[in-house]
Structure formats: C-alpha cells, structure tokens
Design a protein around this motif. Sequence first.
Motif, mmCIF file in Angstrom:
data_model
loop_
_atom_site.group_PDB
_atom_site.id
_atom_site.type_symbol
_atom_site.label_atom_id
_atom_site.label_comp_id
_atom_site.label_asym_id
_atom_site.label_seq_id
_atom_site.Cartn_x
_atom_site.Cartn_y
_atom_site.Cartn_z
ATOM 1 N N GLY A 60 0.809 -1.213 0.000
ATOM 2 C CA GLY A 60 0.000 0.000 0.000
ATOM 3 C C GLY A 60 0.839 1.258 0.000
ATOM 4 N N VAL A 61 0.194 2.350 0.355
ATOM 5 C CA VAL A 61 0.829 3.669 0.351
ATOM 6 C C VAL A 61 1.042 4.100 1.792
ATOM 7 C CG1 VAL A 61 0.563 6.101 -0.282
ATOM 8 C CG2 VAL A 61 -0.275 4.306 -1.827
ATOM 9 N N LEU A 64 2.290 3.965 -9.847
ATOM 10 C CA LEU A 64 3.441 3.982 -8.935
ATOM 11 C C LEU A 64 3.390 2.737 -8.057
ATOM 12 C CD1 LEU A 64 3.681 7.700 -7.727
ATOM 13 C CD2 LEU A 64 5.070 6.544 -9.442
ATOM 14 N N ARG A 65 4.374 1.868 -8.233
ATOM 15 C CA ARG A 65 4.467 0.632 -7.442
ATOM 16 C C ARG A 65 5.918 0.426 -7.041
ATOM 17 N NH1 ARG A 65 0.253 -0.902 -10.734
ATOM 18 N NH2 ARG A 65 -1.457 -1.899 -9.648
ATOM 19 N N ASN A 66 6.111 -0.018 -5.814
ATOM 20 C CA ASN A 66 7.447 -0.313 -5.310
ATOM 21 C C ASN A 66 8.356 0.902 -5.456
ATOM 22 O OD1 ASN A 66 6.476 -2.925 -4.836
ATOM 23 N ND2 ASN A 66 6.976 -3.531 -6.911
ATOM 24 N N PHE A 119 4.397 0.373 -2.011
ATOM 25 C CA PHE A 119 4.919 -0.966 -2.281
ATOM 26 C C PHE A 119 3.814 -2.000 -2.329
ATOM 27 C CE2 PHE A 119 8.876 0.930 -0.927
ATOM 28 C CZ PHE A 119 9.811 0.273 -1.717
ATOM 29 N N GLU A 120 4.052 -3.044 -3.122
ATOM 30 C CA GLU A 120 3.210 -4.226 -3.104
ATOM 31 C C GLU A 120 3.607 -5.045 -1.874
ATOM 32 O OE1 GLU A 120 2.597 -5.015 -7.814
ATOM 33 O OE2 GLU A 120 4.610 -5.330 -7.028
ATOM 34 N N LYS A 121 2.680 -5.835 -1.351
ATOM 35 C CA LYS A 121 2.999 -6.618 -0.157
ATOM 36 C C LYS A 121 4.057 -7.672 -0.473
ATOM 37 C CE LYS A 121 -0.609 -10.119 -0.313
ATOM 38 N NZ LYS A 121 -1.652 -10.763 0.473
ATOM 39 N N THR A 151 12.844 -4.794 -10.553
ATOM 40 C CA THR A 151 11.495 -4.272 -10.298
ATOM 41 C C THR A 151 11.121 -4.305 -8.815
ATOM 42 O OG1 THR A 151 10.538 -6.452 -10.709
ATOM 43 C CG2 THR A 151 10.666 -4.930 -12.588
ATOM 44 N N ASP A 152 12.050 -4.711 -7.949
ATOM 45 C CA ASP A 152 11.764 -4.759 -6.519
ATOM 46 C C ASP A 152 11.544 -3.368 -5.943
ATOM 47 O OD1 ASP A 152 12.183 -7.478 -6.704
ATOM 48 O OD2 ASP A 152 14.176 -7.419 -5.794
#
Length: 188
Positions: free
Chosen positions: A31-32, A48-50, A79-81, A130-131
Amino acid sequence: LSLLDDRRKSPYWYSHETDLIRLLLVEKHGGVYLDTDVHLIKPLPKTLRNVLAYQDRLSAKRILTFKFKRAVNGAVMIFEKDNPFLREVLTEAIERVVNKYDPENWGILGPKLLTAVWRSHRTRKGADNTDVQLLDSRAFYPYHFWSAHGCFQDHEYFTPVKDDTYAIHLNTKVTAEFQATSKGSYCD
C-alpha cells in the motif's frame, strides 16, 4: 525484551520504533505510506508501485566535486505486499537494532538504512530490477528540508514544484512554527 528496554533509552527511540513499524506494515500489507507531514498536491498515479524517492537534489557544486551521495527517504513509500527489497530492509533493520544500534544516530533505521540497502540491492540486482524504483527528489521532496518554510509562501517566491511532483514533505521539525499559509501557496 531487556534489549528493547535498553534501546528505549535512546533520545531517538520514538523515531526508530516508528520507522520499524512503518516498514513492517508496508512489507506485510503493501500500500501507500505517507508521513503525517506529507502534503499531497495532486493524486498519486496508480502506476506507482514499489517506489521510494531521493530526499535531496544534486547541486552543480556537488556534481563538479563528485561528492554526490544522495539519500533515500521513507516519508513516502508505495509498495506491493511481500516486497523483496522491503524484506531486505527489515532484515538489516533487525541486525542494526540487535547488533549495531547507535542510540545517537537519528537516521539509523530511516534514511541511512534505506540508502545503504538501496545501494547494496542495486549493486546485486542491477539498475533495472522491479523490486524497487527510486524516483527523483522532485516527486516527494522538491526542496531541501531546510527550505520547507517555502511551502507556506506564495508560488511566486517558492517554485520547486514541477509536473512530476506529487507531494511535499513539510518536515515538521522545520515548519512547526507556521500557523498560517499565504493565499495561493502550495500548502494553502
């Protein structure tokens, strides 16, 4: 538990403890995360991810003298979990709390931790992994922290915000004295 009792004597333990909690929550749930002193000036894109961002810009002087060690800040994290980078950050955070704790170092579990793990991660995984994606400081930290008061002034005098700026980190330690904003300021 006695180790934690000893750590709680640090003048910065509150910051260290909240750094750990933020990392644990975002790694587990994704989440954010926004510090309470982050002011959104436009919606965050769902793409926007990670994401983290540098907290400082490179000045011409720093580039010319090759003294440009930029720091990563966690006041905004998206970030994604179960993110591998955040898992690595948490592993190093636990190592620092247990074996390398410096009670006088405010950033040991914040910017200094994120920056160290980012550099190590990038070296091992390559710049295209992509991490984690590291954005330019313009995204969330469009000015140096000591200039945070500018957010309360008219746009004419404070213009670091660009098209790719989504938020402004107000740095409460610097801006706590401001009770009102100028009409038309970014913080208005």
